[in-house]
Design a protein around this motif. Structure first.
Motif, short mmCIF file in Angstrom:
data_model
loop_
_atom_site.label_atom_id
_atom_site.label_comp_id
_atom_site.label_asym_id
_atom_site.label_seq_id
_atom_site.Cartn_x
_atom_site.Cartn_y
_atom_site.Cartn_z
N PRO A 161 0.79 -1.24 0.00
CA PRO A 161 0.00 0.00 0.00
C PRO A 161 0.82 1.29 0.00
O PRO A 161 0.27 2.37 -0.11
CB PRO A 161 -0.77 -0.11 1.32
N LEU A 162 2.16 1.20 0.12
CA LEU A 162 2.95 2.40 0.36
C LEU A 162 3.09 3.29 -0.86
O LEU A 162 3.28 4.50 -0.73
CB LEU A 162 4.34 2.01 0.88
N GLY A 163 3.02 2.72 -2.06
CA GLY A 163 3.16 3.57 -3.24
C GLY A 163 4.58 3.89 -3.60
O GLY A 163 4.85 4.87 -4.29
N ASN A 164 5.55 3.08 -3.12
CA ASN A 164 6.89 3.15 -3.69
C ASN A 164 6.85 2.52 -5.07
O ASN A 164 6.06 1.61 -5.32
CB ASN A 164 7.89 2.40 -2.81
N VAL A 165 7.70 2.99 -5.96
CA VAL A 165 7.67 2.52 -7.34
C VAL A 165 9.04 2.01 -7.75
O VAL A 165 9.99 2.79 -7.88
CB VAL A 165 7.20 3.63 -8.30
N ALA A 166 9.15 0.70 -7.93
CA ALA A 166 10.37 0.11 -8.49
C ALA A 166 10.32 0.31 -10.01
O ALA A 166 9.25 0.30 -10.61
CB ALA A 166 10.45 -1.36 -8.15
N PHE A 167 11.49 0.48 -10.63
CA PHE A 167 11.48 0.80 -12.06
C PHE A 167 12.68 0.18 -12.77
O PHE A 167 13.68 -0.19 -12.16
CB PHE A 167 11.49 2.32 -12.26
N GLU A 168 12.54 0.10 -14.09
CA GLU A 168 13.62 -0.34 -14.97
C GLU A 168 14.25 0.92 -15.55
O GLU A 168 13.58 1.70 -16.24
CB GLU A 168 13.05 -1.24 -16.07
N PRO A 169 15.54 1.18 -15.29
CA PRO A 169 16.13 2.49 -15.62
C PRO A 169 16.08 2.88 -17.10
O PRO A 169 15.87 4.06 -17.42
CB PRO A 169 17.58 2.35 -15.14
N GLU A 170 16.28 1.93 -18.01
CA GLU A 170 16.31 2.30 -19.43
C GLU A 170 14.92 2.71 -19.93
O GLU A 170 14.79 3.65 -20.73
CB GLU A 170 16.88 1.16 -20.27
#
Length: 437
Positions: free
Chosen positions: A97-106
């Motif tokens: 529920p925290l709304g942190n967003v993991a991402f792919e840098p490219e």
């Protein structure tokens, strides 16, 4: 050794005239440029690298935090539109529920590039801000260096999103003091491939989704502390591992050293030291943890991770008390929900305070007295070191960038100074585009 001075005179072509110029294409800057252009301002964005994203892409700082808190959205509008679009490209995982967003840098680089260009922003990549010309404290033009040589760009309004208040410092904006406290340490992120991301340990560690918890990997941390003297392990924090949405690959945040990133020689020394530490740490993880036994370094951040340098002395300085009590300012233009997170260079300690309620950011913290056409957004905000230790993160920077972009476009359109903008109108417009103020 005395320093010799060489005086250089040269003619500099003015290559563009804009309503708004944004300096720095990181999380605050690319959002500011999009916001400004969407409000109808002719906008330029200056970026030192050949891609956008700043600490997210050059620094591999993963995840983006914090977009929701207490089950309510904290940062909305263009920043959240970016997240949704990145997710649709397969480049973002929204942790609930925290709304942190993991991402792919490219994919992050590609997504923000597309959004910036779609709005008609003129991009000046591979361009380093080297100076400015001021008249009666108003910035009339900025000087950039690139393969074309030395160039100048004029604008009605400038936004400093350099992260280090570079333009503000060049323009003579006063800075806040250090409060007798050291700078937070520098860290170089890196990515490891060949990690067993299906293991229980890594599955739990690489998702940052629990409110009120420090998401560092406790089992790895405890073993590293036990082995520190025996193996000569460098100073470290965390460690924090984060998914990149690709099997077997995680980003790693654990290196740290003291250093001043606005001192060229000191930053050079620190980055060389941190790069050595990246490979030491990667080897230690590989040799001592089954989950990393097949791991290898796939990437080292292009730019060392900077937590803290300059902060402007704004018309209002956000205090720790205001921040912790979630004081709602009449000119609030954004929010902050990341914990107050203070790292140290020596030792593995970390001072972390979780917020009860998301805090507010006043417009007056983005502007300084007597500088009529300059705003800042992102790390250079006017806040004491405690409040700053929360606001320095990427989601907060995006929210500030959005507000600065809309404000700059309004100031250009109505020919007013940044100090004389109607903040009620600004706040109403921000709400219309989805910002949480």
């Amino acid at each position: 050794m005395s320093t010799q001075i060489y005086t250089l005179k040269k003619e500099v072509p003015i290559v563009g005239k804009y309503d708004v110029v944004v300096c720095g294409g990181g999380p605050a800057g690319f959002i500011a440029a999009i916001a400004s252009a969407r409000e109808g301002a002719k906008t330029a964005l200056i970026e030192q690298y050949g891609f956008l994203g700043g600490m997210a892409t050059a620094g591999l700082v993963n995840p983006l935090s914090v977009f929701t808190y207490n089950n309510e959205k904290v940062i909305g509008g263009i920043p959240w539109e970016f997240i949704e679009r990145l997710r649709s490209m397969g480049g973002a995982l929204i942790e609930k529920p925290l709304g942190n967003v993991a991402f792919e840098p490219e994919l992050y680089k590609l997504c923000c590039q597309r959004m910036v260009l779609e709005t008609g922003v003129d991009l000046y990549m591979h361009s380093y801000l080297s100076g400015c010309v001021c008249r009666e404290n108003a910035v009339s033009l900025v000087i950039i260096e690139n393969k074309n040589g030395t160039e100048a760009i004029e604008a009605d309004i400038f936004i400093d999103c350099t992260g280090d208040a570079d333009l503000a410092a060049m323009a003579g904006v006063p800075m806040l003091g250090d409060e007798g406290k050291p700078l937070q340490p520098l860290s170089t992120y890196f990515a490891l491939g060949g990690v067993d991301t299906e293991s229980k340990l890594i599955k739990e560690a690489m998702h940052h989704n629990n409110q009120g918890e420090n998401c560092h990997c406790i089992p790895v941390r405890e073993k590293l502390l036990l082995l520190k003297d025996k193996l000569g392990i460098p100073e470290f924090g965390g460690p924090w591992f984060c998914t990149t949405l690709q099997p077997g690959i995680v980003t790693v945040n654990m290196t740290r050293t003291s250093g001043n990133a606005i001192d060229n020689r000191d930053f050079t020394r620190a980055e060389c030291e941190l790069r050595e530490d990246v490979f030491k740490m990667a080897g230690i993880l590989k040799e001592n943890f089954d989950e990393f036994k097949n791991s290898y370094v796939t990437a080292v951040a292009v730019h060392g991770g900077i937590r803290e340098t300059r902060r402007i002395k704004g018309i209002h300085m956000i205090s720790a008390q205001e921040y912790l009590e979630a004081y709602n300012y009449p000119d609030s233009i954004s929010r902050g929900a990341h914990p107050i997170d203070i790292h140290v260079a020596k030792g593995a300690t970390q001072n972390i305070t979780f917020l009860k309620t998301p805090a507010f950011v006043p417009y007056r913290a983005l502007i300084a007295e007597n500088h009529p056409n300059l705003l800042v957004a992102g790390r250079p905000i006017s806040a004491d070191k405690t409040a700053f230790a929360s606001l320095r993160v990427q989601a907060s920077c995006m929210g500030m960038g959005q507000a600065a972009g809309v404000a700059a476009a309004m100031c250009s359109k109505y020919n007013c100074t940044v100090q004389n903008i109607d903040t009620d109108t600004l706040r109403a417009r921000l709400r219309t585009i989805g910002a949480v103020v």
